[in-house]
Design a protein around this motif. Structure first.
Motif, mmCIF file in Angstrom:
data_model
loop_
_atom_site.group_PDB
_atom_site.id
_atom_site.type_symbol
_atom_site.label_atom_id
_atom_site.label_comp_id
_atom_site.label_asym_id
_atom_site.label_seq_id
_atom_site.Cartn_x
_atom_site.Cartn_y
_atom_site.Cartn_z
ATOM 1 N N ILE A 1 -3.403 -7.949 2.207
ATOM 2 C CA ILE A 1 -2.842 -6.688 2.717
ATOM 3 C C ILE A 1 -3.557 -6.286 4.015
ATOM 4 O O ILE A 1 -2.936 -5.879 4.997
ATOM 5 C CB ILE A 1 -2.952 -5.580 1.634
ATOM 6 C CG1 ILE A 1 -2.023 -5.917 0.453
ATOM 7 C CG2 ILE A 1 -2.610 -4.206 2.211
ATOM 8 C CD1 ILE A 1 -2.219 -5.047 -0.781
ATOM 9 N N LYS A 2 -4.871 -6.456 4.004
ATOM 10 C CA LYS A 2 -5.678 -6.132 5.195
ATOM 11 C C LYS A 2 -5.253 -7.010 6.379
ATOM 12 O O LYS A 2 -5.103 -6.539 7.501
ATOM 13 C CB LYS A 2 -7.160 -6.389 4.866
ATOM 14 C CG LYS A 2 -8.060 -5.203 5.207
ATOM 15 C CD LYS A 2 -9.508 -5.500 4.892
ATOM 16 C CE LYS A 2 -9.919 -4.889 3.562
ATOM 17 N NZ LYS A 2 -11.281 -5.257 3.152
ATOM 18 N N ILE B 1 -2.563 1.782 1.805
ATOM 19 C CA ILE B 1 -1.710 2.852 2.363
ATOM 20 C C ILE B 1 -0.530 2.197 3.086
ATOM 21 O O ILE B 1 -0.729 1.338 3.947
ATOM 22 C CB ILE B 1 -2.528 3.710 3.361
ATOM 23 C CG1 ILE B 1 -3.695 4.386 2.629
ATOM 24 C CG2 ILE B 1 -1.628 4.739 4.045
ATOM 25 C CD1 ILE B 1 -4.692 5.070 3.565
ATOM 26 N N PHE B 2 0.672 2.613 2.710
ATOM 27 C CA PHE B 2 1.882 2.095 3.360
ATOM 28 C C PHE B 2 2.772 3.245 3.809
ATOM 29 O O PHE B 2 2.682 4.356 3.258
ATOM 30 C CB PHE B 2 2.697 1.234 2.387
ATOM 31 C CG PHE B 2 2.020 -0.047 1.968
ATOM 32 C CD1 PHE B 2 1.679 -1.022 2.889
ATOM 33 C CD2 PHE B 2 1.741 -0.285 0.623
ATOM 34 C CE1 PHE B 2 1.066 -2.210 2.495
ATOM 35 C CE2 PHE B 2 1.126 -1.469 0.222
ATOM 36 C CZ PHE B 2 0.802 -2.431 1.157
ATOM 37 N N GLU B 3 3.639 2.919 4.750
ATOM 38 C CA GLU B 3 4.659 3.920 5.104
ATOM 39 C C GLU B 3 5.629 4.066 3.930
ATOM 40 O O GLU B 3 5.907 3.087 3.227
ATOM 41 C CB GLU B 3 5.449 3.467 6.336
ATOM 42 C CG GLU B 3 4.707 3.686 7.639
ATOM 43 C CD GLU B 3 4.636 2.421 8.454
ATOM 44 O OE1 GLU B 3 5.691 1.815 8.694
ATOM 45 O OE2 GLU B 3 3.511 2.033 8.826
ATOM 46 N N GLN C 1 3.178 8.550 5.096
ATOM 47 C CA GLN C 1 2.378 7.511 4.430
ATOM 48 C C GLN C 1 1.853 7.958 3.067
ATOM 49 O O GLN C 1 1.488 9.134 2.872
ATOM 50 C CB GLN C 1 1.163 7.170 5.301
ATOM 51 C CG GLN C 1 1.511 6.449 6.580
ATOM 52 C CD GLN C 1 0.255 6.112 7.342
ATOM 53 O OE1 GLN C 1 -0.595 6.988 7.546
ATOM 54 N NE2 GLN C 1 0.102 4.869 7.737
ATOM 55 N N THR C 2 1.763 6.979 2.149
ATOM 56 C CA THR C 2 1.254 7.243 0.796
ATOM 57 C C THR C 2 0.339 6.097 0.393
ATOM 58 O O THR C 2 0.601 4.936 0.745
ATOM 59 C CB THR C 2 2.435 7.326 -0.208
ATOM 60 O OG1 THR C 2 3.340 8.332 0.250
ATOM 61 C CG2 THR C 2 1.976 7.665 -1.617
ATOM 62 N N SER D 1 -4.447 -0.425 5.928
ATOM 63 C CA SER D 1 -5.772 0.065 5.528
ATOM 64 C C SER D 1 -5.720 0.576 4.084
ATOM 65 O O SER D 1 -4.659 0.599 3.454
ATOM 66 C CB SER D 1 -6.226 1.168 6.480
ATOM 67 O OG SER D 1 -5.296 2.230 6.415
ATOM 68 N N PHE D 2 -6.876 1.004 3.607
ATOM 69 C CA PHE D 2 -6.991 1.417 2.209
ATOM 70 C C PHE D 2 -7.505 2.848 2.108
ATOM 71 O O PHE D 2 -8.301 3.295 2.924
ATOM 72 C CB PHE D 2 -7.951 0.463 1.468
ATOM 73 C CG PHE D 2 -7.342 -0.896 1.256
ATOM 74 C CD1 PHE D 2 -6.743 -1.228 0.053
ATOM 75 C CD2 PHE D 2 -7.337 -1.836 2.280
ATOM 76 C CE1 PHE D 2 -6.148 -2.465 -0.136
ATOM 77 C CE2 PHE D 2 -6.744 -3.077 2.103
ATOM 78 C CZ PHE D 2 -6.150 -3.391 0.893
ATOM 79 N N TRP D 3 -7.066 3.519 1.074
ATOM 80 C CA TRP D 3 -7.500 4.893 0.803
ATOM 81 C C TRP D 3 -8.991 4.905 0.456
ATOM 82 O O TRP D 3 -9.747 5.768 0.883
ATOM 83 C CB TRP D 3 -6.659 5.426 -0.366
ATOM 84 C CG TRP D 3 -6.797 6.858 -0.683
ATOM 85 C CD1 TRP D 3 -6.792 7.889 0.209
ATOM 86 C CD2 TRP D 3 -6.931 7.439 -1.973
ATOM 87 N NE1 TRP D 3 -6.914 9.085 -0.460
ATOM 88 C CE2 TRP D 3 -6.991 8.828 -1.811
ATOM 89 C CE3 TRP D 3 -6.985 6.911 -3.268
ATOM 90 C CZ2 TRP D 3 -7.121 9.708 -2.882
ATOM 91 C CZ3 TRP D 3 -7.097 7.771 -4.335
ATOM 92 C CH2 TRP D 3 -7.169 9.163 -4.132
ATOM 93 N N LEU D 4 -9.407 3.904 -0.367
ATOM 94 C CA LEU D 4 -10.815 3.709 -0.721
ATOM 95 C C LEU D 4 -11.111 2.221 -0.586
ATOM 96 O O LEU D 4 -10.215 1.408 -0.833
ATOM 97 C CB LEU D 4 -11.067 4.134 -2.180
ATOM 98 C CG LEU D 4 -11.012 5.627 -2.464
ATOM 99 C CD1 LEU D 4 -10.722 5.890 -3.928
ATOM 100 C CD2 LEU D 4 -12.324 6.284 -2.062
#
Ligand SMILES: Cc1ncc(COP(=O)(O)O)c(C=O)c1O
Length: 340
Positions: free
Chosen positions: A273-274, A292-294, A317-318, A279-282
């Motif tokens: 994914i990276k 995190i994706f649109e 984004q969520t 990017s990542f929330w944590l």
């Protein structure tokens, strides 16, 4: 059929467990039922090897909510309360099970799923007289509900603070397998047997059909726990069902092998994914990851995959939660990455 990244318990159990269940199926547990069978005795012996604390007492129960409500209600007096973070499982997804036993859950806010000493201090300051509940227990989970980990240093600090303030330290280890095998972890079962009053080792989310092993380290909290468990319907007549599973999990390191497998799968998924620029929330460290994706990409992914939409980042984004299990096939991860 959609593919699920929703949790780590959507498959049955590790084949070694099923095999052992079959092999032992017709053996009579004449020595005792309700957890007094030979399989449970052996499971406890195997777990004790890791704990290295002869004072620790082990009880096998069927699920996480049950373990939490048993521990809290057995160990607190009627006017006492438990402190947890706002994401804490006991505070969010247990249908008020703790409160139904008469104990208030006091929550504090967290960004990373972990509780900090100053937050506990604040709660103690706020609850200063007999017109309010008396905070008496600190509930933490490892991994946390946000997939993060406690460090040994943090645990030592929490222990010291609890000792100074007459608080019990309880660790929910529903996902302890993932925690202990993370490359970022520096805690062992032996540490937990020293640093917590009580914790549990999760089987359900770590390759068992069901089951959690509650470990009570504080001898003052041990008397009559079996009475308490029986009264709450937690003493299974066929306790062998739990005993056999923990026996297998703690034979030849299977418990840790399973934890490692699910973490490695999550790390692979996270790396992919990276690589695609997300990017990542944590920061991903265990088997729960939060990319995190649109929203329009999420809607597209939802056509083929099941997962939780976890946290709104902004209008577009969520952060979603993806969870891998010991049984997640490689192709599920490859196809998910292709779809992104
Ligand atoms: C940290 C934690 N504790 C407890 C539980 C409750 O387990 P159960 O669903 O077996 O009652 C869960 C379940 O998701 C959990 O994630």
């Amino acid at each position: 059929m959609k593919i699920s990244f929703k949790d780590d318990y959507s498959e049955g159990c590790h084949p070694n467990i099923l095999q052992r269940m079959t092999e032992t199926n017709l053996i009579q547990t004449a020595e005792g039922n309700y957890g007094e069978d030979r399989f449970t005795a052996n499971a406890k012996k195997l777990i004790h090897k890791h704990l290295q604390n002869p004072e620790s007492e082990i009880h096998l129960v069927s699920g996480g909510t049950q373990a939490n409500l048993l521990v809290v209600s057995a160990m607190l007096r009627p006017h006492e309360a438990v402190i947890a973070v706002n994401y804490g499982h006991i505070a969010t997804h247990e249908t008020g099970a703790i409160e139904a036993t008469g104990h208030k859950v006091i929550t504090v806010d967290t960004k990373d799923g972990k509780i900090q000493v100053p937050q506990i201090e604040e709660v103690l300051k706020e609850h200063y007289f007999e017109h309010m509940v008396l905070p008496r227990m600190v509930y933490i989970s490892n991994t946390t509900e946000l997939g993060t980990l406690y460090t040994k240093k943090e645990l030592v600090e929490l222990r010291a603070f609890c000792d100074q303030n007459n608080l019990l330290l309880f660790m929910d280890g529903a996902r302890l397998g993932s925690a202990l095998t993370s490359s970022a972890n520096d805690i062992t079962l032996k540490d937990l047997a020293q640093l917590t009053d009580v914790f549990y080792i999760g089987g359900t989310k770590n390759g068992a059909l069901l089951g959690e092993a509650i470990v009570i380290n504080n001898p003052l909290l041990q008397p009559y726990f079996r009475y308490h468990a029986k009264q709450k319907g937690a003493l299974l007549a066929k306790g062998r069902l739990l005993g056999i599973q923990f026996e297998v999990l703690f034979t030849d390191g299977l418990f840790f092998e399973i934890g490692l497998a699910m973490n490695e799968k999550a790390m692979k998924l996270a790396a992919g994914i990276k690589e695609k620029g997300y990017s990542f929330w944590l920061p991903p460290t265990t088997n729960q990851i939060f990319p995190i994706f649109e929203n329009k990409i999420i809607a597209e992914l939802e056509k083929d995959y099941i997962f939780h939409r976890w946290a709104k980042i902004n209008d577009n984004q969520t952060a979603i939660r993806l969870v891998t299990s010991w049984a997640t096939p490689e192709e599920n991860m490859v196809n998910f990455l292709k779809k992104i």
